[in-house]
Design an enzyme around this catalytic site. Structure first.
Site, PDB file in Angstrom:
ATOM      1  N   CYS A 158      -0.361   4.152   2.161  1.00 22.42           N
ATOM      2  CA  CYS A 158      -0.197   3.933   3.612  1.00 22.42           C
ATOM      3  C   CYS A 158       1.265   4.125   4.007  1.00 22.42           C
ATOM      4  O   CYS A 158       1.557   4.713   5.037  1.00 22.42           O
ATOM      5  CB  CYS A 158      -0.598   2.518   4.029  1.00 22.42           C
ATOM      6  SG  CYS A 158      -2.098   1.897   3.292  1.00 22.42           S
ATOM      7  N   ASP A 159       2.195   3.586   3.224  1.00 25.12           N
ATOM      8  CA  ASP A 159       3.589   3.492   3.669  1.00 25.12           C
ATOM      9  C   ASP A 159       4.574   4.369   2.904  1.00 25.12           C
ATOM     10  O   ASP A 159       5.749   4.443   3.270  1.00 25.12           O
ATOM     11  CB  ASP A 159       4.062   2.019   3.558  1.00 25.12           C
ATOM     12  CG  ASP A 159       3.192   1.090   4.397  1.00 25.12           C
ATOM     13  OD1 ASP A 159       2.698   1.544   5.449  1.00 25.12           O
ATOM     14  OD2 ASP A 159       3.009  -0.070   3.997  1.00 25.12           O
TER      15      ASP A 159
ATOM     16  N   CYS B  74       0.831  -1.202   0.000  1.00 23.58           N
ATOM     17  CA  CYS B  74       0.000   0.000   0.000  1.00 23.58           C
ATOM     18  C   CYS B  74       0.868   1.255   0.000  1.00 23.58           C
ATOM     19  O   CYS B  74       1.389   1.665   1.040  1.00 23.58           O
ATOM     20  CB  CYS B  74      -0.910  -0.023   1.227  1.00 23.58           C
ATOM     21  SG  CYS B  74      -1.914   1.465   1.370  1.00 23.58           S
TER      22      CYS B  74
END
Ligand code: NAP
Length: 336
Positions: free
Chosen positions: A168-169, A165
């Protein structure tokens, strides 16, 4: 003891929430079961959605929250549970009949009535890890999850440089070198997103042609800090405590090489979350076999969104499935 519904919707992504909106407007007694509170599906981790009509460039999280708020405004009921399986039952069990009778007594202050004939048709028991839900129709909108690449180092470095992701990261890799694996919409979007913050992004694709949308391809190929490695596969992810390098192979020449990176984002497709329905419903390569009406191989059970067989898995088709499946469920309920 199981509560009873006209409709249980499994999943709270765009398909499940669209179904909830239509079901609430149709005045069906409805419950949405979601694995975690505000599960929301893949849309919530999409950085930008550029093809949802009327809302160009809206953030995936914002769009997901709009769907949620709309369903909540209509007083949709949600339960946090993980569905284990669905059982078919011709009639309610004695215990469930007793519960209905008790509920009738409480509600109407009258003596228990026998279960009306039209209500004893084909019931479905949705068995979750926490509770069991009795319903006359089910819409399965449980979506799909990221597929694994299946190479050495992938599991060992998960969360230590291996991610599924980018939104997200990605922030952990500011001014670093990253690689994205895959050639579909998700890989292209991830690489474009990462290029805004990373020093350099390598898109590694196993063929010499990308699968993702042409507009995304054009945007990606115009970026100075992105290099596409064509006809290339990852054979291993290596490092000591975290990811440091990828072992690559050129599929045409067979030439092996090593690429030093700090992070690798794997975007090689999705696997439908259809495990709980194996043996009950007909599947096709893991996807629940269903047409535009959402009808599956079992009457009264419908499939919507990424989990079903379909040509195009996008938000716009997922929400259309939500609407169609509720119409199908309503027809089934009327005909019973
Ligand atoms: P996808 O379209 O199935 O693409 C997967 C990519 O990974 C393909 O390029 C495939 O290569 C590659 N791949 C698969 N297995 C591999 C392996 N073992 N090693 C190396 N590469 C591998 O999946 P996705 O990009 O995750 O998208 C999923 C669905 O969501 C799609 O239907 C997509 O259209 C949709 N989506 C839509 C939007 C949007 O409309 N904005 C955004 C995101 C996703 P090949 O090309 O060689 O098969």
């Amino acid at each position: 003891m199981a509560k009873q519904y006209d409709l249980v919707i499994i999943g709270s992504g765009p398909a499940g929430l669209a179904a909830a909106i239509y079901a609430q407007r149709a005045k069906l007694s409805t419950l949405v079961i979601e694995k975690e509170m505000m599960s929301g599906g893949q849309v919530l981790t999409t950085y930008e959605v550029d093809n949802y009509p009327g809302l160009p460039g809206i953030g995936g999280f914002d769009l997901g929250m709009k769907f949620r708020q709309h369903a909540e405004q209509l007083e949709t009921a949600f339960a946090e549970d993980e569905v284990d399986h669905v059982e078919l039952t011709a009639t309610m069990t004695e215990a469930e009949e007793a519960l209905q009778a008790a509920e009738l007594r409480v509600v109407e202050g009258s003596s228990p009535e026998p279960v009306p004939e039209e209500n004893t048709g084909s019931w479905k028991r949705v068995v979750g890890k926490k509770d069991t839900y009795l319903t006359r129709t089910v819409i399965i909108a449980a979506g799909a999850t990221h597929r694994k690449l299946g190479v050495p180092g992938e599991e060992a470095f998960a969360g230590m440089g291996v991610s599924y992701c980018a939104t997200c990261d990605g922030a952990f890799f500011k001014k670093k070198r990253t690689a994205v694996i895959g050639g579909g919409d998700v890989a292209l979007e991830d690489a474009i997103f990462l290029a805004r913050m990373c020093e350099h992004v390598y898109l590694i694709h196993r063929r010499d042609e990308l699968r993702g949308a042409k507009t995304l391809q054009e945007r990606l190929l115009s970026l100075d800090n992105v290099t596409v490695l064509w006809d290339t596969v990852v054979e291993a992810i290596e490092g000591t405590e975290k990811v440091q390098a990828l072992k690559l192979k050129h599929v045409k020449s067979g030439e092996a090489s090593e690429l030093s990176v700090d992070g690798v984002f794997i975007a090689v497709g999705i696997t439908p979350n259809s495990g709980p329905y194996e043996g009950l419903l007909e599947l096709d390569h893991g996807y629940i076999r269903a047409d535009e009406s959402g009808a599956t191989s079992v009457p009264g059970i419908y499939a919507a969104g990424d989990i079903r067989t379909k040509q195009l898995r996008q938000i716009v088709t997922a929400v259309a499935d939500g609407a169609n499946t509720v119409t199908s469920a309503e027809r089934y309920l009327t005909e019973q």
